[in-house]
Motif scaffolding. Structure first.
Motif, short mmCIF file in Angstrom:
data_model
loop_
_atom_site.label_atom_id
_atom_site.label_comp_id
_atom_site.label_asym_id
_atom_site.label_seq_id
_atom_site.Cartn_x
_atom_site.Cartn_y
_atom_site.Cartn_z
N THR A 141 0.86 -1.19 0.00
CA THR A 141 0.00 0.00 0.00
C THR A 141 0.89 1.23 0.00
O THR A 141 2.11 1.15 0.20
CB THR A 141 -0.91 0.03 1.25
N LEU A 142 0.29 2.40 -0.18
CA LEU A 142 1.05 3.65 -0.13
C LEU A 142 1.68 3.88 1.24
O LEU A 142 2.71 4.55 1.34
CB LEU A 142 0.15 4.83 -0.52
N ASP A 143 1.10 3.33 2.28
CA ASP A 143 1.66 3.46 3.62
C ASP A 143 3.02 2.77 3.75
O ASP A 143 3.79 3.06 4.66
CB ASP A 143 0.71 2.86 4.67
N ASP A 144 3.34 1.87 2.82
CA ASP A 144 4.63 1.16 2.84
C ASP A 144 5.77 2.02 2.30
O ASP A 144 6.94 1.66 2.44
CB ASP A 144 4.54 -0.13 2.02
N ILE A 145 5.46 3.13 1.68
CA ILE A 145 6.48 3.99 1.08
C ILE A 145 7.00 4.98 2.13
O ILE A 145 6.22 5.67 2.79
CB ILE A 145 5.91 4.75 -0.14
N ASP A 146 8.32 5.04 2.26
CA ASP A 146 8.97 5.96 3.20
C ASP A 146 9.25 7.26 2.44
O ASP A 146 10.14 7.31 1.58
CB ASP A 146 10.25 5.33 3.71
N ALA A 147 8.50 8.31 2.76
CA ALA A 147 8.61 9.59 2.04
C ALA A 147 10.01 10.17 2.13
O ALA A 147 10.53 10.73 1.14
CB ALA A 147 7.58 10.58 2.57
N GLU A 148 10.68 10.04 3.26
CA GLU A 148 12.03 10.58 3.41
C GLU A 148 13.02 9.87 2.49
O GLU A 148 13.88 10.51 1.88
CB GLU A 148 12.48 10.49 4.87
N LYS A 149 12.89 8.56 2.35
CA LYS A 149 13.78 7.82 1.46
C LYS A 149 13.54 8.20 0.00
O LYS A 149 14.48 8.28 -0.80
CB LYS A 149 13.61 6.31 1.66
N VAL A 150 12.29 8.47 -0.36
CA VAL A 150 11.99 8.90 -1.72
C VAL A 150 12.63 10.26 -1.98
O VAL A 150 13.24 10.48 -3.03
CB VAL A 150 10.46 8.95 -1.96
N ARG A 151 12.54 11.20 -1.00
CA ARG A 151 13.17 12.52 -1.15
C ARG A 151 14.69 12.39 -1.34
O ARG A 151 15.27 13.05 -2.20
CB ARG A 151 12.86 13.40 0.07
N LYS A 152 15.33 11.53 -0.55
CA LYS A 152 16.78 11.32 -0.67
C LYS A 152 17.13 10.74 -2.03
O LYS A 152 18.11 11.15 -2.66
CB LYS A 152 17.29 10.40 0.44
#
Length: 166
Positions: A141-152
């Motif tokens: 699900t979208l909850d599995d995505i780490d927003a900070e890791k995507v930004r990095k």
């Protein structure tokens, strides 16, 4: 002349070894294909087989019904030393691995090897031209995505690879 056993050749003394014959078909199809000679002892001497009505059809049906994906090899007979030998010609299957009786096999030298789960997955994806990062997790699900890791990741992609990404 029956060739020696090896990566693409297997000898079976009789049709009584039906299960091993089906497993060998799966193993050969998961590798580069090959032939099984039925009616030949391990040492190469000809034992021959008795063929009755429906013998070859029964063998073909056993192979097809107990392999996934279903294999339909070419089955013929030859005469060697005055005896009948069955030749089962198995083509390499483009979809791998092939299983027999619920277990995946691959040919390795003169042996059939049961594949562990990691090799099954690797063969499966390789034969379909798919890498692990192209697969979809149905339970994600979208909850599995780490927003900070995507930004990095995006920051590094912009600076190191000159990606033009928002």
């Amino acid at each position: 002349m029956i060739p020696a056993e090896g990566q693409t050749v297997e000898r079976k003394e009789s049709l009584g070894e039906r299960r091993e014959i089906v497993e060998t078909c799966a193993a050969l199809a998961s590798a580069q294909g090959g032939r099984i000679y039925i009616g030949v002892r391990d040492n190469g001497t000809i034992a021959g087989v008795q063929i009755g009505k429906g013998t070859l059809e029964g063998l073909a049906n056993d192979i097809a019904q107990n392999t996934v994906p279903k294999l339909v090899p070419a089955i013929t007979t030859v005469q060697e030393a005055g005896q009948t030998v069955i030749v089962v010609e198995v083509a390499e299957n483009p979809t791998k691995p092939v299983s027999a009786y619920g277990r995946a096999y691959r040919r390795s030298g003169r042996t059939n090897q049961v594949l562990p789960a990691t090799e099954i997955a690797e063969l499966y994806f390789t034969s379909r031209g798919v890498t692990w990062d192209e697969t979809v997790r149905a339970d994600a699900t979208l909850d599995d995505i780490d927003a900070e890791k995507v930004r990095k990741f995006l920051s590094r992609a912009r600076s190191e690879r000159q990606w033009e990404i928002d």
